[in-house]
Scaffold this motif. Sequence first.
Motif, mmCIF file in Angstrom:
data_model
loop_
_atom_site.group_PDB
_atom_site.id
_atom_site.type_symbol
_atom_site.label_atom_id
_atom_site.label_comp_id
_atom_site.label_asym_id
_atom_site.label_seq_id
_atom_site.Cartn_x
_atom_site.Cartn_y
_atom_site.Cartn_z
ATOM 1 N N GLU A 198 40.028 48.294 49.765
ATOM 2 C CA GLU A 198 39.393 49.513 49.273
ATOM 3 C C GLU A 198 38.081 49.157 48.601
ATOM 4 N N PHE A 199 37.086 50.005 48.812
ATOM 5 C CA PHE A 199 35.761 49.818 48.230
ATOM 6 C C PHE A 199 35.348 51.104 47.544
ATOM 7 N N GLU A 200 34.659 50.992 46.422
ATOM 8 C CA GLU A 200 34.155 52.154 45.698
ATOM 9 C C GLU A 200 32.670 51.979 45.427
ATOM 10 N N SER A 201 31.955 53.102 45.465
ATOM 11 C CA SER A 201 30.525 53.083 45.219
ATOM 12 C C SER A 201 30.116 54.440 44.648
ATOM 13 N N ALA A 202 29.392 54.418 43.545
ATOM 14 C CA ALA A 202 28.919 55.660 42.930
ATOM 15 C C ALA A 202 27.834 56.290 43.806
ATOM 16 N N MET A 230 32.400 57.750 48.401
ATOM 17 C CA MET A 230 32.606 57.186 47.067
ATOM 18 C C MET A 230 33.761 56.190 47.082
ATOM 19 N N ARG A 231 34.732 56.437 47.952
ATOM 20 C CA ARG A 231 35.857 55.510 48.099
ATOM 21 C C ARG A 231 36.202 55.411 49.571
#
Length: 44
Positions: free
Chosen positions: A23-27, A9-10
Motif C-alpha cells: 500500500e502507498f499513500e500520497s497527499a 491518495m491511497r
Amino acid sequence: MTRQWLHAMRLGFEHPAHGQWVEFESAYPDDLRGALDIVRAESA
C-alpha cells in the motif's frame, strides 16, 4: 484547473513478484488541495 484531476491518495495491490499486499499513500499536490479547498468553501 489547468490539468486533469488524477490522483490516488491511497493505492494498494497484491505485488506481482511476491504476492504480498503493498500500500502507498500520497497527499494531494498543492494545486489540487487548493482547488478542493475552494470547492469545499463554496458548498458550505
